[in-house]
Write a protein that holds these residues in place. Structure first.
Motif, PDB file in Angstrom:
ATOM      1  N   GLU A  17      50.288  51.253  38.627  1.00 10.88           N
ATOM      2  CA  GLU A  17      51.678  50.947  38.311  1.00 10.88           C
ATOM      3  C   GLU A  17      51.872  49.470  37.968  1.00 10.88           C
ATOM      4  O   GLU A  17      52.984  49.037  37.690  1.00 10.88           O
ATOM      5  CB  GLU A  17      52.575  51.323  39.501  1.00 10.88           C
ATOM      6  N   THR A  18      50.802  48.698  37.983  1.00 10.79           N
ATOM      7  CA  THR A  18      50.898  47.264  37.768  1.00 10.79           C
ATOM      8  C   THR A  18      50.651  46.890  36.299  1.00 10.79           C
ATOM      9  O   THR A  18      50.097  47.685  35.523  1.00 10.79           O
ATOM     10  CB  THR A  18      49.872  46.505  38.629  1.00 10.79           C
ATOM     11  N   ALA A  19      51.045  45.667  35.956  1.00 11.05           N
ATOM     12  CA  ALA A  19      50.789  45.156  34.608  1.00 11.05           C
ATOM     13  C   ALA A  19      49.294  45.003  34.371  1.00 11.05           C
ATOM     14  O   ALA A  19      48.807  45.186  33.252  1.00 11.05           O
ATOM     15  CB  ALA A  19      51.500  43.820  34.412  1.00 11.05           C
ATOM     16  N   ALA A  20      48.541  44.689  35.434  1.00 12.43           N
ATOM     17  CA  ALA A  20      47.088  44.534  35.304  1.00 12.43           C
ATOM     18  C   ALA A  20      46.447  45.814  34.787  1.00 12.43           C
ATOM     19  O   ALA A  20      45.534  45.776  33.950  1.00 12.43           O
ATOM     20  CB  ALA A  20      46.481  44.147  36.650  1.00 12.43           C
ATOM     21  N   ALA A  21      46.936  46.945  35.253  1.00 14.06           N
ATOM     22  CA  ALA A  21      46.412  48.226  34.778  1.00 14.06           C
ATOM     23  C   ALA A  21      46.682  48.384  33.291  1.00 14.06           C
ATOM     24  O   ALA A  21      45.844  48.880  32.528  1.00 14.06           O
ATOM     25  CB  ALA A  21      47.050  49.378  35.563  1.00 14.06           C
ATOM     26  N   GLY A  22      47.867  47.946  32.865  1.00 15.52           N
ATOM     27  CA  GLY A  22      48.213  48.009  31.453  1.00 15.52           C
ATOM     28  C   GLY A  22      47.269  47.181  30.599  1.00 15.52           C
ATOM     29  O   GLY A  22      46.832  47.603  29.525  1.00 15.52           O
ATOM     30  N   TYR A  23      46.914  45.971  31.086  1.00 13.31           N
ATOM     31  CA  TYR A  23      46.010  45.102  30.346  1.00 13.31           C
ATOM     32  C   TYR A  23      44.609  45.697  30.246  1.00 13.31           C
ATOM     33  O   TYR A  23      43.962  45.631  29.189  1.00 13.31           O
ATOM     34  CB  TYR A  23      45.942  43.722  31.007  1.00 13.31           C
ATOM     35  N   VAL A  24      44.120  46.276  31.331  1.00 13.32           N
ATOM     36  CA  VAL A  24      42.776  46.869  31.335  1.00 13.32           C
ATOM     37  C   VAL A  24      42.705  48.042  30.355  1.00 13.32           C
ATOM     38  O   VAL A  24      41.765  48.156  29.552  1.00 13.32           O
ATOM     39  CB  VAL A  24      42.391  47.332  32.759  1.00 13.32           C
ATOM     40  N   VAL A  25      43.695  48.913  30.431  1.00 19.88           N
ATOM     41  CA  VAL A  25      43.712  50.074  29.538  1.00 19.88           C
ATOM     42  C   VAL A  25      43.848  49.632  28.086  1.00 19.88           C
ATOM     43  O   VAL A  25      43.184  50.173  27.186  1.00 19.88           O
ATOM     44  CB  VAL A  25      44.866  51.023  29.926  1.00 19.88           C
ATOM     45  N   LEU A  26      44.679  48.633  27.836  1.00 20.60           N
ATOM     46  CA  LEU A  26      44.884  48.156  26.468  1.00 20.60           C
ATOM     47  C   LEU A  26      43.605  47.529  25.909  1.00 20.60           C
ATOM     48  O   LEU A  26      43.338  47.627  24.709  1.00 20.60           O
ATOM     49  CB  LEU A  26      46.037  47.152  26.434  1.00 20.60           C
ATOM     50  N   ALA A  27      42.801  46.893  26.747  1.00 19.84           N
ATOM     51  CA  ALA A  27      41.524  46.332  26.299  1.00 19.84           C
ATOM     52  C   ALA A  27      40.603  47.439  25.787  1.00 19.84           C
ATOM     53  O   ALA A  27      39.929  47.292  24.756  1.00 19.84           O
ATOM     54  CB  ALA A  27      40.852  45.579  27.447  1.00 19.84           C
ATOM     55  N   LEU A  28      40.583  48.565  26.501  1.00 16.80           N
ATOM     56  CA  LEU A  28      39.792  49.714  26.064  1.00 16.80           C
ATOM     57  C   LEU A  28      40.328  50.260  24.746  1.00 16.80           C
ATOM     58  O   LEU A  28      39.564  50.614  23.838  1.00 16.80           O
ATOM     59  CB  LEU A  28      39.817  50.808  27.140  1.00 16.80           C
ATOM     60  N   VAL A  29      41.651  50.296  24.625  1.00 19.29           N
ATOM     61  CA  VAL A  29      42.284  50.783  23.399  1.00 19.29           C
ATOM     62  C   VAL A  29      41.888  49.910  22.206  1.00 19.29           C
ATOM     63  O   VAL A  29      41.614  50.424  21.109  1.00 19.29           O
ATOM     64  CB  VAL A  29      43.819  50.810  23.557  1.00 19.29           C
ATOM     65  N   VAL A  30      41.847  48.597  22.402  1.00 18.71           N
ATOM     66  CA  VAL A  30      41.466  47.683  21.319  1.00 18.71           C
ATOM     67  C   VAL A  30      40.047  47.976  20.833  1.00 18.71           C
ATOM     68  O   VAL A  30      39.772  47.972  19.626  1.00 18.71           O
ATOM     69  CB  VAL A  30      41.592  46.217  21.787  1.00 18.71           C
ATOM     70  N   LEU A  31      39.139  48.250  21.755  1.00 23.56           N
ATOM     71  CA  LEU A  31      37.770  48.604  21.382  1.00 23.56           C
ATOM     72  C   LEU A  31      37.739  49.891  20.559  1.00 23.56           C
ATOM     73  O   LEU A  31      37.012  49.994  19.559  1.00 23.56           O
ATOM     74  CB  LEU A  31      36.914  48.778  22.645  1.00 23.56           C
ATOM     75  N   ILE A  32      38.547  50.854  20.964  1.00 26.89           N
ATOM     76  CA  ILE A  32      38.591  52.129  20.245  1.00 26.89           C
ATOM     77  C   ILE A  32      39.193  51.937  18.864  1.00 26.89           C
ATOM     78  O   ILE A  32      38.747  52.539  17.875  1.00 26.89           O
ATOM     79  CB  ILE A  32      39.398  53.170  21.052  1.00 26.89           C
ATOM     80  N   TRP A  33      40.216  51.087  18.768  1.00 25.47           N
ATOM     81  CA  TRP A  33      40.822  50.821  17.464  1.00 25.47           C
ATOM     82  C   TRP A  33      39.833  50.202  16.495  1.00 25.47           C
ATOM     83  O   TRP A  33      39.868  50.468  15.290  1.00 25.47           O
ATOM     84  CB  TRP A  33      42.036  49.907  17.626  1.00 25.47           C
ATOM     85  N   ALA A  34      38.951  49.348  17.008  1.00 27.11           N
ATOM     86  CA  ALA A  34      37.923  48.757  16.155  1.00 27.11           C
ATOM     87  C   ALA A  34      37.032  49.873  15.601  1.00 27.11           C
ATOM     88  O   ALA A  34      36.682  49.882  14.418  1.00 27.11           O
ATOM     89  CB  ALA A  34      37.092  47.750  16.942  1.00 27.11           C
ATOM     90  N   GLY A  35      36.683  50.829  16.466  1.00 25.79           N
ATOM     91  CA  GLY A  35      35.900  51.975  16.019  1.00 25.79           C
ATOM     92  C   GLY A  35      36.663  52.819  15.021  1.00 25.79           C
ATOM     93  O   GLY A  35      36.089  53.347  14.058  1.00 25.79           O
ATOM     94  N   PHE A  36      37.981  52.941  15.208  1.00 22.93           N
ATOM     95  CA  PHE A  36      38.832  53.689  14.273  1.00 22.93           C
ATOM     96  C   PHE A  36      38.774  53.058  12.891  1.00 22.93           C
ATOM     97  O   PHE A  36      38.605  53.749  11.881  1.00 22.93           O
ATOM     98  CB  PHE A  36      40.273  53.689  14.797  1.00 22.93           C
ATOM     99  N   ALA A  37      38.917  51.730  12.817  1.00 21.17           N
ATOM    100  CA  ALA A  37      38.888  51.033  11.531  1.00 21.17           C
ATOM    101  C   ALA A  37      37.549  51.235  10.832  1.00 21.17           C
ATOM    102  O   ALA A  37      37.491  51.427   9.611  1.00 21.17           O
ATOM    103  CB  ALA A  37      39.167  49.547  11.733  1.00 21.17           C
ATOM    104  N   LEU A  38      36.473  51.204  11.604  1.00 21.54           N
ATOM    105  CA  LEU A  38      35.142  51.372  11.028  1.00 21.54           C
ATOM    106  C   LEU A  38      34.946  52.787  10.483  1.00 21.54           C
ATOM    107  O   LEU A  38      34.383  52.971   9.401  1.00 21.54           O
ATOM    108  CB  LEU A  38      34.071  51.062  12.072  1.00 21.54           C
ATOM    109  N   THR A  39      35.399  53.799  11.227  1.00 22.03           N
ATOM    110  CA  THR A  39      35.224  55.179  10.757  1.00 22.03           C
ATOM    111  C   THR A  39      36.148  55.490   9.580  1.00 22.03           C
ATOM    112  O   THR A  39      35.809  56.292   8.712  1.00 22.03           O
ATOM    113  CB  THR A  39      35.492  56.195  11.886  1.00 22.03           C
ATOM    114  N   MET A  40      37.318  54.846   9.524  1.00 24.06           N
ATOM    115  CA  MET A  40      38.212  55.039   8.374  1.00 24.06           C
ATOM    116  C   MET A  40      37.526  54.545   7.106  1.00 24.06           C
ATOM    117  O   MET A  40      37.621  55.155   6.040  1.00 24.06           O
ATOM    118  CB  MET A  40      39.522  54.276   8.586  1.00 24.06           C
ATOM    119  N   ARG A  41      36.841  53.421   7.225  1.00 24.79           N
ATOM    120  CA  ARG A  41      36.125  52.863   6.077  1.00 24.79           C
ATOM    121  C   ARG A  41      34.899  53.711   5.741  1.00 24.79           C
ATOM    122  O   ARG A  41      34.595  53.950   4.567  1.00 24.79           O
ATOM    123  CB  ARG A  41      35.706  51.424   6.395  1.00 24.79           C
TER     124      ARG A  41
END
Length: 309
Positions: A17-41
């Motif tokens: 329920e903390t902001a720290a949890a939000g930051y950790v999850v968002l860091a994982l999301v950023v890594l996945i988004w990088a993979g998304f951009a690569l697979t789109m290309r």
């Protein structure tokens, strides 16, 4: 005298329920988004059509979350229609526009111009539709992001064709749609799973009829499971399930503006990964542009200014 308040149980805050949890999850999301951009290309060199990958993207989370649908139907029925439209725009429309832009540019462009310009797009939406002016603190970071976009194009003007410019326009439109999707997630009032259900099932309902009537091309049946597996893992499980739920969760903990801002850090990662994975070169101008945009994103986050949501 003894402190009698010490005998009363103190409310405990769970880590998720903390902001720290939000930051950790968002860091994982950023890594996945990088993979998304690569697979789109990489999709341009794949036997799978855009519609095939889109089907994977939305079918995987739809099937995974389907057992949870009936317990949340009453919540989904109460969502504001405008918020629903903004979220659904982040599904099939965003996917096809981003895919078209990716085919005409490079992974560095995809990574920079979609998540990298989202804070700028959110400021534009707030100005046009909410009549809210850009604050002094927002001006510098957004200026850096805009400068990075201009440098990315101008720095490679010798290699930029009319096709590349069309791709850039499509990617900027995709960024605008993503900004609206981000705001829509915030205003649905739903939890991460309910937002995931709304996006995946709503998008699946749209893409399947389009494929059946031939409105979009498909190569279904002409590719192997092995050829489809990377897209199942990155697009279906990664982007479709983990990042959709993770981004909605991060927004619930950090807010739409801060989540979009931190999410914009993925361009640098995408550009670096594209070199060994896709064999793309990184021009000096592009590298400087990515650094400018990343610095603008970090500065926007440090100011504590929030784009109105």
């Amino acid at each position: 005298m003894a402190d009698i308040t010490a005998t009363f149980p103190r409310p405990t805050i769970k880590w998720n329920e903390t902001a720290a949890a939000g930051y950790v999850v968002l860091a994982l999301v950023v890594l996945i988004w990088a993979g998304f951009a690569l697979t789109m290309r990489a999709m341009g060199k794949s036997p799978l059509a855009t519609a095939d990958v889109a089907l994977i993207r939305f079918a995987v989370p739809a099937v995974a979350l389907l057992p949870l649908l009936f317990g949340r139907l009453h919540l989904l029925r109460q969502v504001d229609r405008k918020a629903v439209l903004l979220v659904l725009a982040g599904g099939v429309p965003f996917y096809f526009i981003a895919s078209a832009g990716a085919k005409l540019t490079s992974a560095a462009y995809v990574g920079a111009l979609i998540p990298g310009t989202t804070p700028l797009a959110m400021a534009l939406i707030s100005r046009v539709f909410m009549g809210r002016r850009l604050s002094t603190r927002q001006a510098l970071p957004i200026g850096l992001i805009l400068g990075g976009v201009v440098l990315m194009i101008a720095g490679q003007r010798h290699a930029v064709t009319a096709e590349t410019l069309r791709g850039v326009g499509l990617l900027l439109l995709a960024s605008l749609i993503w900004a609206g999707y981000t705001i829509g997630l915030r205003h649905t009032g739903l939890d991460a799973i309910s937002n995931g259900l709304l996006l995946s099932i709503g998008s699946l309902v749209a893409i399947v009829p389009m494929m059946l009537v031939g409105l979009v091309g498909s190569n279904f049946g002409h590719f192997s499971l092995g050829e489809a597996l990377p897209y199942v893992l990155v697009q279906g499980i990664g982007t479709g399930l983990i990042s959709t739920l993770g981004y909605a969760f991060a927004i619930s903990r950090l807010g739409a503006s801060r989540s979009a801002t931190i999410g914009s850090l993925s361009p640098a990662l995408t550009s670096l990964l594209a070199i060994p994975l896709l064999g793309e070169s990184l021009a000096v101008a592009t590298a400087i542009a990515v650094v400018l945009m990343t610095f603008g994103v970090i500065l926007a986050n440090r100011t504590g200014e929030r784009v109105p949501e």
